[in-house]
Write a protein that holds these residues in place. Sequence first.
Motif, short mmCIF file in Angstrom:
data_model
loop_
_atom_site.label_atom_id
_atom_site.label_comp_id
_atom_site.label_asym_id
_atom_site.label_seq_id
_atom_site.Cartn_x
_atom_site.Cartn_y
_atom_site.Cartn_z
N GLN A 171 0.85 -1.20 0.00
CA GLN A 171 0.00 0.00 0.00
C GLN A 171 0.88 1.24 0.00
OE1 GLN A 171 -3.34 -0.15 2.77
NE2 GLN A 171 -3.16 2.06 3.13
N LEU A 172 0.75 2.06 -1.04
CA LEU A 172 1.61 3.24 -1.19
C LEU A 172 1.48 4.20 -0.02
CD1 LEU A 172 1.17 4.01 -5.01
CD2 LEU A 172 3.10 2.89 -3.88
N ASP A 173 0.25 4.48 0.41
CA ASP A 173 0.06 5.44 1.50
C ASP A 173 0.44 4.88 2.87
OD1 ASP A 173 -0.76 7.19 -0.39
OD2 ASP A 173 -2.85 7.31 0.23
N ALA A 174 0.84 3.62 2.90
CA ALA A 174 1.32 3.02 4.16
C ALA A 174 2.82 2.74 4.08
CB ALA A 174 0.56 1.74 4.46
N GLY A 175 3.51 3.44 3.16
CA GLY A 175 4.97 3.33 3.10
C GLY A 175 5.49 2.17 2.28
N ALA A 176 4.77 1.81 1.21
CA ALA A 176 5.17 0.64 0.42
C ALA A 176 6.56 0.78 -0.18
CB ALA A 176 4.14 0.40 -0.69
N VAL A 177 6.89 1.96 -0.70
CA VAL A 177 8.19 2.13 -1.36
C VAL A 177 9.32 1.89 -0.36
CG1 VAL A 177 9.74 3.75 -2.51
CG2 VAL A 177 7.32 3.66 -3.15
N ALA A 178 9.23 2.51 0.81
CA ALA A 178 10.27 2.33 1.83
C ALA A 178 10.31 0.89 2.31
CB ALA A 178 10.01 3.27 3.01
N GLU A 179 9.15 0.28 2.48
CA GLU A 179 9.08 -1.11 2.96
C GLU A 179 9.77 -2.06 1.99
OE1 GLU A 179 5.64 -4.59 3.28
OE2 GLU A 179 5.04 -2.47 3.30
N VAL A 180 9.43 -1.95 0.70
CA VAL A 180 10.02 -2.86 -0.29
C VAL A 180 11.51 -2.56 -0.47
CG1 VAL A 180 9.92 -3.64 -2.68
CG2 VAL A 180 7.80 -3.15 -1.45
N THR A 181 11.87 -1.27 -0.52
CA THR A 181 13.28 -0.91 -0.68
C THR A 181 14.13 -1.46 0.47
OG1 THR A 181 12.66 1.10 -1.90
CG2 THR A 181 14.88 1.02 -0.97
N THR A 182 13.63 -1.34 1.68
CA THR A 182 14.35 -1.85 2.85
C THR A 182 14.56 -3.36 2.76
OG1 THR A 182 13.48 -0.08 4.25
CG2 THR A 182 14.32 -2.04 5.37
N ALA A 183 13.57 -4.05 2.22
CA ALA A 183 13.67 -5.51 2.10
C ALA A 183 14.82 -5.93 1.19
CB ALA A 183 12.36 -6.08 1.57
N GLY A 184 15.22 -5.05 0.27
CA GLY A 184 16.26 -5.40 -0.69
C GLY A 184 17.64 -4.88 -0.36
N THR A 185 17.84 -4.40 0.86
CA THR A 185 19.13 -3.80 1.23
C THR A 185 20.30 -4.73 1.00
OG1 THR A 185 18.01 -2.47 2.91
CG2 THR A 185 20.40 -2.70 3.12
N ASP A 186 20.13 -6.02 1.25
CA ASP A 186 21.24 -6.97 1.15
C ASP A 186 21.38 -7.61 -0.24
OD1 ASP A 186 21.84 -6.54 3.82
OD2 ASP A 186 20.49 -8.15 4.51
N ILE A 187 20.50 -7.21 -1.16
CA ILE A 187 20.59 -7.75 -2.53
C ILE A 187 21.62 -6.93 -3.31
CG2 ILE A 187 19.34 -8.16 -4.69
CD1 ILE A 187 18.34 -9.96 -2.52
N ASP A 188 22.52 -7.61 -4.00
CA ASP A 188 23.53 -6.91 -4.80
C ASP A 188 22.88 -6.31 -6.05
OD1 ASP A 188 25.76 -6.55 -6.81
OD2 ASP A 188 26.92 -7.26 -5.09
N ALA A 189 23.28 -5.09 -6.40
CA ALA A 189 22.71 -4.41 -7.58
C ALA A 189 22.93 -5.22 -8.85
CB ALA A 189 23.34 -3.02 -7.73
N GLU A 190 23.99 -6.01 -8.88
CA GLU A 190 24.28 -6.79 -10.08
C GLU A 190 23.17 -7.80 -10.38
OE1 GLU A 190 25.94 -8.13 -13.51
OE2 GLU A 190 26.36 -6.29 -12.37
N VAL A 191 22.46 -8.23 -9.34
CA VAL A 191 21.34 -9.15 -9.55
C VAL A 191 20.26 -8.49 -10.40
CG1 VAL A 191 19.57 -10.56 -8.42
CG2 VAL A 191 21.82 -10.29 -7.35
#
Length: 607
Positions: free
Chosen positions: A148-168
């Motif tokens: 849900q965008l108005d519940a912070g979806a962008v930050a939530e999903v972005t945080t989930a990917g912190t440990d994923i390498d950009a090369e992936v």
Amino acid sequence: MREFTVPPVEAAPQVGGLADALYERALTEPDRIVFGRKGPDGEWRDVTAARFRDEVLGLAKGLIAEGVRFGDRVAIMARTRYEWTLFDFALWSLGAQSVPVYPTSSAEQVFWMLHDSEVTACVVEHEDHAMTIGSVIDRLPLLRRLWQLDAGAVAEVTTAGTDIDAEVVHRHRRAVTPETVATVIYTSGTTGRPKGCVITHANFMFETDMLVGRWEPVFRSRSGDEASTLLFLPLAHVFGRMVEVAAVRSGVKLGHQPVMAAGELLPDLAAFRPSFVLAVPYVFEKVFHAARRKAEREGKAGPFDKAVEVAVAYAEALEQRAFGTGPGPSAALRVQHQFFEKTVYGKVRAALGGRMRHAMSGGSAMDRRTGLFFAGAGITVFEGYGLTESSAAATANPPERTRYGTVGQPVPGTTVHIAEDGEVWLHGGQIFSGYLNDPEATAAVLNDGWLATGDLGALDEDGYLTITGRKKEILVTSGGKSVAPTGLEDRVRAHPLIAQCIVVGNDRPYIAALVTVDQEAVEHWLAMQGRAPLAPAEMVRDPALETEIRRGVVAANTLVSQAESIRTFRILAHPFSEEHGLLTPSLKLKRKAIERAYAAEVAALYS
């Protein structure tokens, strides 16, 4: 003329996908301003190419962490906003497919689209949308994630990917080819259940690159005068998505505005100050009528009407010169035009931000006189034509030779053919690959790369297309007379008090119409007569209002024969709305639904 082709202005992309452009721009022009983003405080803030790239990359990493993979479909149900574009390009970075859903869709419509497209995740704007999804989620076993965008979806999903390498992410992106599916856009469903149009990366790249290349004066920035546009069309519609892609691929500064109503749109136009916009005729009509009402309230209706006449004559003279049929504006006309430039035209442009010099219009027909007025006032509106199946525009008026009242020539790389029965066929790199899960419907409209549009039209000697109607909407009276309703309806709507018009008469003895009024325009009209406002039920029976509406009907009838003319009409108390299932999300009439809802009123027209 039966067929016309315009050669391509650029080679079709052979490699890569839609997301590549943003990564390349961030590398070569990291500080270039590519977005304007409106904050909670109402202020517009710039977003650079580097920042947008970083936000997209971070979101794409998060989507991978949340289980989204190459080829997965993710629905987006929201109004036009910056986060939609973020999710689009993050998904395209992974080779995933976005499935736009109109934010006003009913639960059953949402269920059908999500079920048919087999989405595995969904992005919604707010809690009401989440509840709509929730009401059908038990029938969507493949749906695993809801953000849900108005519940912070962008930050939530972005945080989930912190440990994923950009090369992936980049490995996914490098696997994308032009033939990879980018999005599945569902038709508006005017004649039945919506069908999912499969649009590839190649379709959108071809479409936007040809538009940007041919309409360079619109899309290219000049030193000290950056090209920018405010997008207020729904991103769930192919026209809005095309604008989004074209802006990112060409480096045009893009802003998002979620509400098309004049009260909210005009202040943002004034603040954002776009150099061009892409809109539907309704927007230009509202701007014109608002300016006319303002002049009338100030006691300047006469000068304003004279300014309109001069603008139309000036634009017609320029049009004639462009086509070699006239010398251009006379000295006297130029003097008159210069006078009204200061007193009228400049004020119209100021209401739109002051920088706007171009616009593109599509979705429905624009009245020729409206186009001429805006051209004479300093804003050239390029009218075009297209469908979801053609990734938006298939034709548009060229910059140097605009023929007002037509939808222009084929977009470069496109061929328009008129079949024996008058149907418009299209061929080009922007034509979709078919309907999702519906080979029978695909075979009915696609034949060896040619798209049978279902629209009727004619090409003039210069290859300019005019749409005359839609095959499925042709009315046949009981006397055997065939009538295309859209031209009549558009002409009736040109009256400033009329909001909507639907022509009826299939298997009836004559043509009739149901009309709704523009509430704001009627209130102004009554005030100028010194009359009190009328309740909706009173408007239906008001003799003076009926007389005024009849003028619009009579004007429309001058365009057709007596057998095709509107013999009688009825004013309705309330407008047709999407909420009541009478309009599509792109504001097209749902004819069968309207005739069912107003069966008693239609019957009364023939009693």
